[in-house]
Scaffold this motif. Structure first.
Motif, mmCIF file in Angstrom:
data_model
loop_
_atom_site.group_PDB
_atom_site.id
_atom_site.type_symbol
_atom_site.label_atom_id
_atom_site.label_comp_id
_atom_site.label_asym_id
_atom_site.label_seq_id
_atom_site.Cartn_x
_atom_site.Cartn_y
_atom_site.Cartn_z
ATOM 1 N N PHE A 1 -4.790 58.742 81.770
ATOM 2 C CA PHE A 1 -4.118 58.821 80.469
ATOM 3 C C PHE A 1 -4.891 58.117 79.353
ATOM 4 C CE2 PHE A 1 -0.233 59.077 83.307
ATOM 5 C CZ PHE A 1 -0.123 60.458 83.163
ATOM 6 N N ARG A 2 -6.059 57.623 79.645
ATOM 7 C CA ARG A 2 -6.872 57.008 78.597
ATOM 8 C C ARG A 2 -7.551 58.077 77.759
ATOM 9 N NH1 ARG A 2 -9.766 51.806 81.634
ATOM 10 N NH2 ARG A 2 -7.805 50.699 82.083
ATOM 11 N N THR B 1 0.043 36.216 80.039
ATOM 12 C CA THR B 1 -1.342 36.233 79.561
ATOM 13 C C THR B 1 -2.031 37.540 79.903
ATOM 14 O OG1 THR B 1 -1.474 33.825 79.852
ATOM 15 C CG2 THR B 1 -3.547 35.030 79.629
ATOM 16 N N SER B 2 -1.830 38.021 81.119
ATOM 17 C CA SER B 2 -2.475 39.257 81.561
ATOM 18 C C SER B 2 -1.982 40.435 80.736
ATOM 19 C CB SER B 2 -2.197 39.506 83.046
ATOM 20 O OG SER B 2 -2.714 38.468 83.834
ATOM 21 N N TRP B 3 -0.678 40.507 80.498
ATOM 22 C CA TRP B 3 -0.138 41.645 79.765
ATOM 23 C C TRP B 3 -0.497 41.591 78.285
ATOM 24 C CZ3 TRP B 3 4.845 40.752 82.940
ATOM 25 C CH2 TRP B 3 4.731 41.430 84.157
ATOM 26 N N PHE B 4 -0.650 40.372 77.722
ATOM 27 C CA PHE B 4 -1.123 40.288 76.341
ATOM 28 C C PHE B 4 -2.480 40.938 76.208
ATOM 29 C CE2 PHE B 4 1.756 36.923 74.556
ATOM 30 C CZ PHE B 4 2.031 37.625 73.395
ATOM 31 N N ASN B 5 -3.377 40.723 77.209
ATOM 32 C CA ASN B 5 -4.716 41.348 77.177
ATOM 33 C C ASN B 5 -4.617 42.853 77.182
ATOM 34 O OD1 ASN B 5 -6.016 38.888 77.197
ATOM 35 N ND2 ASN B 5 -6.152 38.794 79.440
ATOM 36 N N LEU B 6 -3.599 43.398 77.872
ATOM 37 C CA LEU B 6 -3.437 44.846 77.923
ATOM 38 C C LEU B 6 -3.029 45.401 76.562
ATOM 39 C CD1 LEU B 6 -1.552 45.360 81.298
ATOM 40 C CD2 LEU B 6 -3.881 46.043 80.763
ATOM 41 N N TRP B 7 -2.118 44.709 75.893
ATOM 42 C CA TRP B 7 -1.557 45.232 74.651
ATOM 43 C C TRP B 7 -2.454 45.001 73.442
ATOM 44 C CZ3 TRP B 7 3.533 47.309 73.665
ATOM 45 C CH2 TRP B 7 4.203 47.636 74.840
ATOM 46 N N TYR C 1 -11.669 49.428 77.110
ATOM 47 C CA TYR C 1 -11.559 49.058 78.519
ATOM 48 C C TYR C 1 -12.910 49.114 79.218
ATOM 49 C CZ TYR C 1 -6.577 49.783 77.695
ATOM 50 O OH TYR C 1 -5.313 49.704 77.199
ATOM 51 N N SER C 2 -13.085 48.207 80.158
ATOM 52 C CA SER C 2 -14.312 48.164 80.950
ATOM 53 C C SER C 2 -14.193 49.087 82.158
ATOM 54 C CB SER C 2 -14.594 46.734 81.416
ATOM 55 O OG SER C 2 -13.513 46.274 82.218
ATOM 56 N N ARG C 3 -15.325 49.392 82.755
ATOM 57 C CA ARG C 3 -15.342 50.195 83.964
ATOM 58 C C ARG C 3 -15.144 49.277 85.171
ATOM 59 N NH1 ARG C 3 -16.843 55.096 85.763
ATOM 60 N NH2 ARG C 3 -17.702 55.263 87.874
ATOM 61 N N PRO C 4 -14.148 49.565 86.024
ATOM 62 C CA PRO C 4 -13.897 48.679 87.173
ATOM 63 C C PRO C 4 -15.010 48.737 88.203
ATOM 64 C CG PRO C 4 -12.538 50.654 87.290
ATOM 65 C CD PRO C 4 -13.195 50.684 85.949
ATOM 66 N N GLU C 5 -15.400 47.571 88.675
ATOM 67 C CA GLU C 5 -16.393 47.466 89.743
ATOM 68 C C GLU C 5 -15.809 46.786 90.975
ATOM 69 O OE1 GLU C 5 -19.840 45.533 88.237
ATOM 70 O OE2 GLU C 5 -20.173 46.988 86.620
ATOM 71 N N GLN C 6 -14.693 46.095 90.794
ATOM 72 C CA GLN C 6 -14.026 45.430 91.908
ATOM 73 C C GLN C 6 -12.518 45.543 91.717
ATOM 74 O OE1 GLN C 6 -15.275 41.384 92.586
ATOM 75 N NE2 GLN C 6 -13.519 40.912 93.873
ATOM 76 N N TRP C 7 -11.815 45.907 92.807
ATOM 77 C CA TRP C 7 -10.373 46.073 92.763
ATOM 78 C C TRP C 7 -9.732 45.138 93.787
ATOM 79 C CZ3 TRP C 7 -8.706 50.665 89.911
ATOM 80 C CH2 TRP C 7 -9.746 51.554 89.587
ATOM 81 N N THR C 8 -8.711 44.395 93.391
ATOM 82 C CA THR C 8 -7.963 43.571 94.337
ATOM 83 C C THR C 8 -6.473 43.765 94.095
ATOM 84 O OG1 THR C 8 -8.036 41.632 92.864
ATOM 85 C CG2 THR C 8 -9.755 41.814 94.569
ATOM 86 N N ASN D 1 -2.057 53.343 79.976
ATOM 87 C CA ASN D 1 -3.511 53.165 80.082
ATOM 88 C C ASN D 1 -3.919 52.502 81.395
ATOM 89 O OD1 ASN D 1 -4.318 54.296 77.601
ATOM 90 N ND2 ASN D 1 -3.740 52.439 76.515
ATOM 91 N N THR D 2 -2.959 51.988 82.153
ATOM 92 C CA THR D 2 -3.268 51.353 83.424
ATOM 93 C C THR D 2 -3.164 52.323 84.604
ATOM 94 O OG1 THR D 2 -0.982 50.644 83.835
ATOM 95 C CG2 THR D 2 -2.387 49.162 82.540
ATOM 96 N N VAL D 3 -2.800 53.571 84.344
ATOM 97 C CA VAL D 3 -2.583 54.547 85.421
ATOM 98 C C VAL D 3 -3.910 55.168 85.857
ATOM 99 C CG1 VAL D 3 -1.422 56.684 86.086
ATOM 100 C CG2 VAL D 3 -0.283 55.066 84.542
ATOM 101 N N PHE D 4 -4.201 55.084 87.141
ATOM 102 C CA PHE D 4 -5.416 55.698 87.672
ATOM 103 C C PHE D 4 -5.085 56.538 88.901
ATOM 104 C CE2 PHE D 4 -5.008 52.078 90.449
ATOM 105 C CZ PHE D 4 -5.564 52.476 91.661
ATOM 106 N N ILE D 5 -5.951 57.505 89.179
ATOM 107 C CA ILE D 5 -5.875 58.313 90.389
ATOM 108 C C ILE D 5 -7.210 58.175 91.113
ATOM 109 C CG2 ILE D 5 -5.678 60.659 91.330
ATOM 110 C CD1 ILE D 5 -3.927 61.387 88.978
#
Length: 222
Positions: A62-63, A215-221, A71-78, A29-33
């Protein structure tokens, strides 16, 4: 994969001995193009090699429909790495997630790689930087040889890169279909992004703390 099995894996990873690196691998679910528009060093945090990225026509490929409400729509990427070898309008495939539930629109890019299409065959370059993922060779998150470069889509528990690349090939059967789904931004000139070797080396050394990753990966799962 059924939810109870995922929960079992999470518990198993967290109680593993210290000789095994506990982790919660990223998911498909984290894969983007997307098409790269820019990558600019963050002014107040430049020492860590953090860059603010912009993409056009980006899509988490893959979502499914049921994940639209999760999942939210990304507005900022770092991301903590320099755009080495990447130019504006290059088509890339990457891994990104929203680590902060308080600011779900801010996404962190773990890594990315060039996505290429030639003679209607898709290929993925090596990722710009490695990431902590599932090691299919030993069935754990332990990576004894960090020099070995794994495929961008090889760090998931479910399947390997061959499987996910085949899904992409079925989705975008021709290079023309791929370009139509992610069109080039004609207003962006084809100039090199910040490709500083010094910035790249700083980014390679930058890493998140163990508990911040957990913590970050718990939010993903969840």
């Amino acid at each position: 994969m059924h939810f109870p099995y995922r929960l079992f894996l999470i518990i198993l990873l967290l109680i593993s001995s210290q000789t095994v690196w506990a982790c919660l691998p990223l998911t498909s679910n984290t894969v983007f193009i997307g098409r790269v528009q820019s990558a600019v060093p963050v002014a107040d945090n430049n020492e860590s090699g953090r860059f603010e990225w912009q993409f056009s026509s980006h899509r988490f490929v893959f979502r499914t429909l049921r994940t639209w409400f999760i999942y939210s729509r990304p507005e900022q990427w770092t991301g903590d790495f320099a755009p080495k070898g990447i130019a504006p309008n290059d088509l890339v495939i990457g891994l990104a997630y929203d680590p902060d539930s308080g600011e779900p629109e801010k996404y962190v890019v773990s890594t990315l790689a060039a996505l290429r299409c030639e003679n209607d065959v898709l290929t993925i370059d090596n990722p710009i930087v490695p990431y902590l993922g599932w090691n299919r060779d030993n069935g754990s998150c332990r990576h004894d040889n960090p020099i070995v470069v794994k495929g961008l889509l090889d760090g998931f528990i479910d399947e390997d890169q061959t499987y996910y690349l085949q899904l992409l090939q079925e989705k975008y059967r021709t290079c023309k279909q791929l370009d139509a789904a992610f069109p080039i931004n004609q207003s962006i000139e084809k100039i090199a992004l910040n490709d500083s070797q010094e910035a790249h080396e700083r980014a390679s050394k930058a890493h998140q703390s163990f508990w911040h990753q957990i913590t970050s990966w718990f939010n993903l799962w969840w």
